[in-house]
Scaffold this active site. Structure first.
Site, PDB file in Angstrom:
ATOM      1  N   LYS A   6       0.722  -0.897  -0.042  1.00  0.00           N
ATOM      2  CA  LYS A   6      -0.186  -0.243  -0.623  1.00  0.00           C
ATOM      3  C   LYS A   6       0.877   1.039   0.004  1.00  0.00           C
ATOM      4  CE  LYS A   6      -4.359  -2.633   0.711  1.00  0.00           C
ATOM      5  NZ  LYS A   6      -3.869  -3.418   1.163  1.00  0.00           N
TER       6      LYS A   6
HETATM    7  C1  LIG Z   1      -4.935  -4.847   0.430  1.00  0.00           C
HETATM    8  C2  LIG Z   1      -4.095  -5.577   0.558  1.00  0.00           C
HETATM    9  C3  LIG Z   1      -3.786  -7.778  -0.496  1.00  0.00           C
HETATM   10  C4  LIG Z   1      -5.492  -7.213  -1.301  1.00  0.00           C
HETATM   11  O1  LIG Z   1      -4.890  -6.062  -2.405  1.00  0.00           O
HETATM   12  P1  LIG Z   1      -6.475  -5.264  -3.517  1.00  0.00           P
HETATM   13  O2  LIG Z   1      -5.725  -4.609  -3.663  1.00  0.00           O
HETATM   14  O3  LIG Z   1      -7.388  -4.772  -1.627  1.00  0.00           O
HETATM   15  O4  LIG Z   1      -6.455  -6.855  -3.172  1.00  0.00           O
HETATM   16  C5  LIG Z   1      -3.572  -7.746  -0.065  1.00  0.00           C
HETATM   17  N1  LIG Z   1      -2.268  -8.413   1.119  1.00  0.00           N
HETATM   18  C6  LIG Z   1      -1.703  -6.942   1.466  1.00  0.00           C
HETATM   19  C7  LIG Z   1      -0.863  -7.854   3.060  1.00  0.00           C
HETATM   20  C8  LIG Z   1      -2.821  -6.249   1.206  1.00  0.00           C
HETATM   21  O5  LIG Z   1      -2.247  -4.907   2.761  1.00  0.00           O
END
Ligand SMILES: *Cc1c(COP(=O)(O)O)cnc(C)c1O
Length: 462
Positions: free
Chosen positions: A112
């Site tokens: 993120k």
């Molecule tokens: C947010 C997240 C996901 C999923 O990603 P999306 O874009 O919501 O599909 C998978 N793994 C981790 C560690 C995340 O923080």
């Protein structure tokens, strides 16, 4: 470059407007009217460049005149300066033809950060220019919240409210959200699951009086700028492994479908992406959707990969828009069905499109733990449970084409699961070593839209 809504009834916007808005006013998600493409020689020209330079070249055509080239380059440089690895998104090899893309070297240890650090810079620059103030409200399954807090804490013209599901995030994830000392940060523990948090967030966006009164801005992956920032690492990874001269597959641990949709956009831009494999945990709605052609929500069962404990996968709407030949009216109907009945059935033509664009698989809790243990034993790489879901599903899809699995978080964010699998406790990086000693500040809130809106109005600085 103009941005249009997946539901076809909101005005088209510039990049900057789409970024500052988040959700479209017709309830849809913004997408570029046309996707710019890169020719094979331009893609080949990315080989060996710094991550930041690839980011500039890949994203530049999408931003229109929002920033000059010099401004945009400087903002990208600042966004990634705090990452703990010179490559930003390094690749490691797990097995013949299977690679891991480590996306957890940012300040909050999950992928993120790639998008959030960048939109933090872009939004600040836009706000300084306009003199506006905004209220950011975010819903999180654990990692978006800390990434947003890290990107926006302490800013004068931004207040940040993060809704997370009470008791359903890991302790490290919770502490990352509740230990920010800055007064413009508010961590709210909601009685409910992630879908509850995301639904209340969408309700706030759909309440135009509230939205305009507080200057509501969204940083969830409904925000196009987040998806765009994630397109970049598909390019760096694929080019490192021989694109555009050969195809590369990707497997992506998936929840809200933002990360994997970025891979879809990379392919639309001309990157030779072979398969895009959706990897889910036991909350496997997306895997079932591809198998059956109907999306049917069931309850969320908490798992050891909590960031993927989702049933309402917002960005799937963007893929549906493509699958239906960019017909916003049909997408609208399907989303109305989902809201009213908890399900919708995809037409034959659209499901054929989706099955051509994506493959899918799921990993059980036992398979996830076994994968963490097995990969640690055979390679020394310690996976977080989300990344392990990806590696397990990728292993079922290996073939002649190189496969890259996205490692979405650092193992130290999920110490209990890693310890259960391996007997080891992965250490937190030094900048977070005192996380367990910092005081926590959090407000427990009910799943009550009006009460949430009141709290936000009272706490935001005028
Ligand atoms: C947010 C997240 C996901 C999923 O990603 P999306 O874009 O919501 O599909 C998978 N793994 C981790 C560690 C995340 O923080």
């Amino acid at each position: 470059m103009r941005y249009i809504s997946t539901r076809g009834r909101a005005p088209s916007l510039s990049f900057e407007e789409a970024m500052m808005t988040g959700l479209a006013r017709d309830g849809g998600l913004y997408l570029p009217e046309t996707v710019p493409t890169m020719a094979p020689d331009e893609i080949a020209g990315l080989a060996g460049l710094r991550y930041e330079e690839v980011a500039f070249r890949v994203m530049r055509p999408f931003i229109g005149d929002a920033f000059t080239d010099a401004e945009f380059r400087a903002l990208i440089d600042r966004a990634y300066a705090g990452f703990g690895h010179a490559a930003r998104a390094p690749l490691v090899q797990l097995a013949p033809n299977h690679f891991l893309l480590e996306l957890f070297h940012g300040p909050t240890l999950a992928f993120k950060d790639f998008a959030m650090q960048l939109i933090g810079q872009l939004m600040q620059a836009a706000l300084e220019r306009s003199g506006q103030r905004i209220t950011i409200v975010g819903a999180t399954s654990g990692d978006t919240g800390s990434a947003a807090i890290e990107a926006f804490k302490g800013l004068d013209n931004v207040d940040v409210f993060i809704l997370f599901p009470h008791g359903r995030v890991s302790e490290v994830q919770r502490r990352q959200m509740t230990t920010a000392a800055e007064g413009n940060v508010h961590a709210l523990a909601v009685d409910g699951d992630f879908d509850t948090c995301q639904a209340r967030l969408k309700d706030m966006f759909n309440d135009f009086a509230f939205r305009d009164a507080v200057g509501l801005a969204g940083v969830n992956s409904i925000n196009w700028a987040r998806v765009l920032a994630q397109v970049v690492y598909y390019f760096t990874a694929a080019v490192s492994l021989g694109a555009p001269h050969r195809k590369i597959g990707f497997t992506v641990p998936t929840g809200n479908f933002g990360d994997i949709f970025a891979g879809f956009i990379a392919r639309e831009m001309g990157l030779p992406v072979d398969r895009l494999v959706i990897a889910t945990n036991q909350n496997d709605i997306l895997h079932r959707t591809l198998e059956t052609g109907a999306q049917v929500t069931q309850g969320v069962t908490p798992s050891i990969s909590p960031s993927m404990d989702i049933q309402v996968s917002s960005n799937f709407e963007r893929a549906l828009f493509w699958a239906y030949g960019r017909d916003g009216a049909v997408v609208s109907e399907q989303m109305d069905d989902l809201r009213a009945k908890g399900r919708f059935t995809i037409s034959q033509g659209a499901i054929d499109f989706l099955r051509g664009a994506f493959a899918s698989g799921r990993a059980s809790e036992a398979e996830t733990l076994a994968t963490i243990a097995g990969i640690a034993r055979t390679t020394g790489e310690v996976l977080c449970p989300h990344s392990a879901v990806g590696v397990k599903v990728a292993a079922d899809h290996l073939g002649a084409v190189p496969m890259v699995t996205l490692a979405t978080a650092h193992p130290a964010k999920f110490p209990e699961a890693v310890h259960r699998a391996t007997g080891m406790l992965p250490p937190l990086p030094s900048h977070m070593a005192d996380l367990y000693d910092r005081p926590e500040r959090v407000t427990r809130v009910a799943d009550d839209l009006a009460a949430l809106q009141t709290l936000i109005k009272e706490r935001r600085r005028a």
